[in-house]
Every structure is written in C-alpha cells, then in structure tokens.
Design an enzyme around this catalytic site. Structure first.
Site, short mmCIF file in Angstrom:
data_model
loop_
_atom_site.label_atom_id
_atom_site.label_comp_id
_atom_site.label_asym_id
_atom_site.label_seq_id
_atom_site.Cartn_x
_atom_site.Cartn_y
_atom_site.Cartn_z
N ASP A 89 0.86 -1.18 0.00
CA ASP A 89 0.00 0.00 0.00
C ASP A 89 0.90 1.24 0.00
OD1 ASP A 89 0.89 0.19 2.59
OD2 ASP A 89 -1.01 -0.32 3.51
N SER A 90 0.32 2.40 -0.21
CA SER A 90 1.11 3.57 -0.57
C SER A 90 1.58 4.42 0.59
CB SER A 90 0.27 4.46 -1.50
OG SER A 90 -0.83 4.98 -0.78
N PHE A 93 -3.02 5.45 3.70
CA PHE A 93 -3.92 5.19 4.83
C PHE A 93 -3.40 5.84 6.10
CE2 PHE A 93 -5.55 2.63 8.40
CZ PHE A 93 -6.90 2.83 8.20
N GLY A 221 -11.23 4.08 1.39
CA GLY A 221 -12.03 4.94 2.24
C GLY A 221 -13.34 4.36 2.69
N ASP A 271 -8.22 -7.37 1.30
CA ASP A 271 -7.25 -7.55 2.37
C ASP A 271 -7.89 -7.09 3.66
OD1 ASP A 271 -5.69 -4.91 3.62
OD2 ASP A 271 -6.74 -4.53 1.74
N CYS A 309 -11.22 -29.58 8.47
CA CYS A 309 -10.28 -28.54 8.07
C CYS A 309 -8.88 -29.15 7.98
CB CYS A 309 -10.30 -27.39 9.07
SG CYS A 309 -9.07 -26.10 8.73
N CYS A 311 -6.00 -27.30 7.84
CA CYS A 311 -4.97 -26.33 8.23
C CYS A 311 -4.00 -26.98 9.21
CB CYS A 311 -5.62 -25.09 8.86
SG CYS A 311 -6.05 -25.27 10.61
N CYS A 314 -5.69 -27.71 12.73
CA CYS A 314 -6.75 -28.71 12.80
C CYS A 314 -6.24 -30.11 12.47
CB CYS A 314 -7.89 -28.33 11.86
SG CYS A 314 -8.82 -26.88 12.41
N HIS A 340 -4.94 -21.02 11.25
CA HIS A 340 -6.27 -21.54 10.94
C HIS A 340 -7.12 -20.48 10.24
CE1 HIS A 340 -10.18 -23.48 11.27
NE2 HIS A 340 -10.62 -22.29 11.67
#
Length: 379
Positions: A89-90, A93, A221, A271, A309, A311, A314, A340
């Site tokens: 990102d720039s 934010f 925004g 994101d 799951c 992951c 799990c 997870h």
C-alpha cells in the site's frame, strides 16, 4: 495483464498475470504490515495455507528498516524469502490513521514518525520511489483516505487532490520502471477511488481514474466509519464505473460476510487484518460460526477447531490444547489460531472461485452466510 474468465451476475472470476506469478481471483491478500504476518507466521507457512498474495505497508517499511535497506538486500521478495506476488500500500492510509501526526498540503503530507517522532515527508513521487525500492509486484497510488463521513466540501477538495496525485504517481512509476537500476521494472500500479459515502463524487472520480488505463483499481475509504449497508450501497454505485477487465480491489475489508457481499457486487481483491488479529486473541472462524477458544466450554474439547479442516492447527491439535496454550500465553496458541484463520479465508476464496465458475455463486453465498450467521453478528 488481467484475464476475465467468467462472470456470474456481477461476480468476477479472473486471473492476474504478474512478474511474480499468476493470481487467481477473487483473492484475499494476507496482511504482513512489516513484511511478516503477525503471529509468528513464516513465508513457508504462507505457502502451506494457500496464500497467493502477501501485503506489506510502505510507510512502516520506510520507517523501519528503511526502504533503502530493503533495496540493498535485493528487494522485498528476497528480504522476506517470498517468491509470489506482493502488494504494497502507498502510505496513504496513514494520512487517515495518523491524523494527529500529519499535515496535508498539495505537494504531499508531512508526518511525524509514530516510532521516534522524526519528521517525514511523503508525496506521490516519494511513495512511488519507496515502493520501487521495495520492488513489490503491485504498488498502490498515493492518496488521501478521508473519513467516510467527512463533509461534502472537504471530500470534493480531497478527491480532486487525490486525482492530481494519481497522475503524478503514474508519471513517476513510468520513470522508475525505465531505470536500469530498478529491481522490478514491471511493477504494476493500482489507482484508488475515494469519495466517502457520496455516490456522485465516487462515480465522477471513478470515471476520471479509469481514463488513466492503470493495471487495477481500488475502492478506498470504506470500513472507516460508515455502516455495512452504506458500504454496499457505495460499491453498487461505483464498481460499474470501474473497468470490468481490470482487478477491482476493496481495501481493508473485511469479515467473511463483507467479502461475500462485495464479490457479488464485482470486487475481486481483498485484504484485512481481521483473521490474524482475531486469531491472536483466540477467535477462530468456522463454517458454523466464530469461536472464542478462551471460553471454558472448550477446556475438555478434544475436537479440532473445525472438523474436516486441513490447516496446520486442525490436522494435529485439539481445541482444548490450543485453549491451554492461549491461557498460558504460549505463542504457539496464537500462531495456530492465525494459521487456521488465514487458511479459512484462503479456502473460502477457493470456494468462491469455484462457485462463480460453475454459475452457482448466489447459492453458495446464501449457504455460507446461513452457516456463519452467528459469526457475522460478532465479527
């Protein structure tokens, strides 16, 4: 290059080809602000939990360790041992989040570092230079992220300035990508649509930035003070004015429900810090709702976080054991919950892509939301 493979209503199934590999969309980008996912998650872990894109923060890496340091070490990919796409990102934010530490002028923004108080100046050219030093796959244009509930007069001035800054970003990136010493000379640029909750300002700005023919377009925004209903209303108004043949990125959003609703409205990049932040506090996502593993009801629960799951948490550990780790403040508990949650998000994006391809997105969305109804209320 972005390839639009299939649409199911407004929902898009796409493929972004980059110098660091292909991104299948819709995609959730896993947030690693300082070039690492909070919760002791390594890049090897990211590969194992189906991560496609890692997202890092330009401002934070500029402050520490310094973008020049990262450049000397070969760029962000080499620095963090990650060979897949990275979006930076720039720093825009921070114009919003560090409101007490900055002054905005036409030339750029004057900051005081949140770490040591030293003065920092960031303008479109500097943001592009820093991101070029980081050598990310996708750079975000420098913008101001005003409060979504700012008054109309301020919003119009802010958006006009952001539009002027975008032209400067594009010109500077073109210059940087032409230099032989630039690490990633195929760095992409995404522009950012602003305008708060004012539909007419949003639409006008979307039309302006579309004319620049960028690599992708973000809606910024939002999720900064407005209701979910207002966010969805703005997406319905603005997304049709962004190119369907380019990625559409909703910045900083959100819960599983937010993502499902935004995909339906034509968004395909996301994101959010939620999965990692919630995981560090013992809150884990499942298809039956969000669980708080600190709750006493899991003290003797020998089942995994979610049955079926795959992951890392799990596959091996029980709710009871992870709860014990969290209560004992052992870092492993936090790490397993983060892994997870990111796996859950990345798997959900796989399911979304499959549902769009098969023309059953509405059915999938309704079923997913119904199953997670309890988690939506507390997310």
């Amino acid at each position: 290059m972005y390839e639009l493979i299939k649409q199911d209503g407004l929902a898009k199934r796409g493929r972004l080809h980059t110098v660091h590999g292909v991104v299948e969309t819709p995609v959730f980008m896993n947030v690693g602000t300082a070039a690492a996912i909070k919760g002791a998650v390594s890049t090897d872990d990211l590969r194992g939990i189906k991560t496609q894109v890692e997202l890092s923060n330009t401002y934070h890496l500029h402050v520490r360790p310094g973008d020049e340091v990262v450049k000397k070490l070969g760029g962000l990919h080499k620095f963090m041992a990650w060979d897949k796409p990275i979006l930076t990102d720039s720093g825009g934010f921070q114009v919003f989040s560090l409101a007490g530490l900055r002054r905005i002028k036409e030339e750029g923004v004057y900051f005081n570092s949140h770490i040591d108080g030293r003065k920092i100046f960031m303008d479109p050219e500097e943001s592009m230079r820093i991101q070029s030093n980081l050598a990310s796959t996708i750079a975000m244009a420098f913008d101001e992220c005003p409060s979504s509930v700012a008054d109309r007069e301020y919003m119009e001035r802010s958006v006009d300035r952001t539009a002027r800054w975008l032209v400067r970003c594009k010109d500077e990136m073109n210059r940087l990508n032409s230099l032989p010493e630039t690490i990633n000379r195929q760095q992409m640029l995404f522009g950012i649509n602003q305008g708060g909750i004012y539909e007419d300002i949003r639409i006008r700005h979307a039309q302006e930035i579309t004319e620049l023919d960028l690599d992708g377009y973000a809606v910024g925004g939002l999720a900064v003070g407005e209701s979910h209903e207002e966010m969805y209303r703005i997406l319905e108004a603005v997304v049709p004015h962004l190119p369907v043949n380019k990625p559409t990125y909703l910045m900083g959003v959100g819960t599983p429900a937010n993502i499902l609703e935004a995909v339906e409205r034509g968004v395909d990049f996301f994101d959010c810090v939620y999965p990692s932040r919630n995981g560090r506090h013992g809150h884990v996502y499942t298809n039956q709702g969000k669980l708080n593993l600190f709750n006493a009801q899991y003290e003797l629960d020998d089942s995994p976080i979610e049955e079926g799951c795959r992951c890392p948490a799990c596959r091996t550990y029980s709710r009871a054991y992870i709860r014990h780790l969290l209560k004992a403040k052992e870092m492993l508990g936090m790490r397993l919950c983060v892994l997870h949650n990111l796996y859950f998000y990345n798997t959900m994006m796989e399911e979304i892509r499959e549902a769009i391809e098969e023309g059953r997105y509405q059915e999938y969305k309704a079923k997913k939301l119904d199953g997670m109804a309890s988690s939506i209320k507390i997310s």
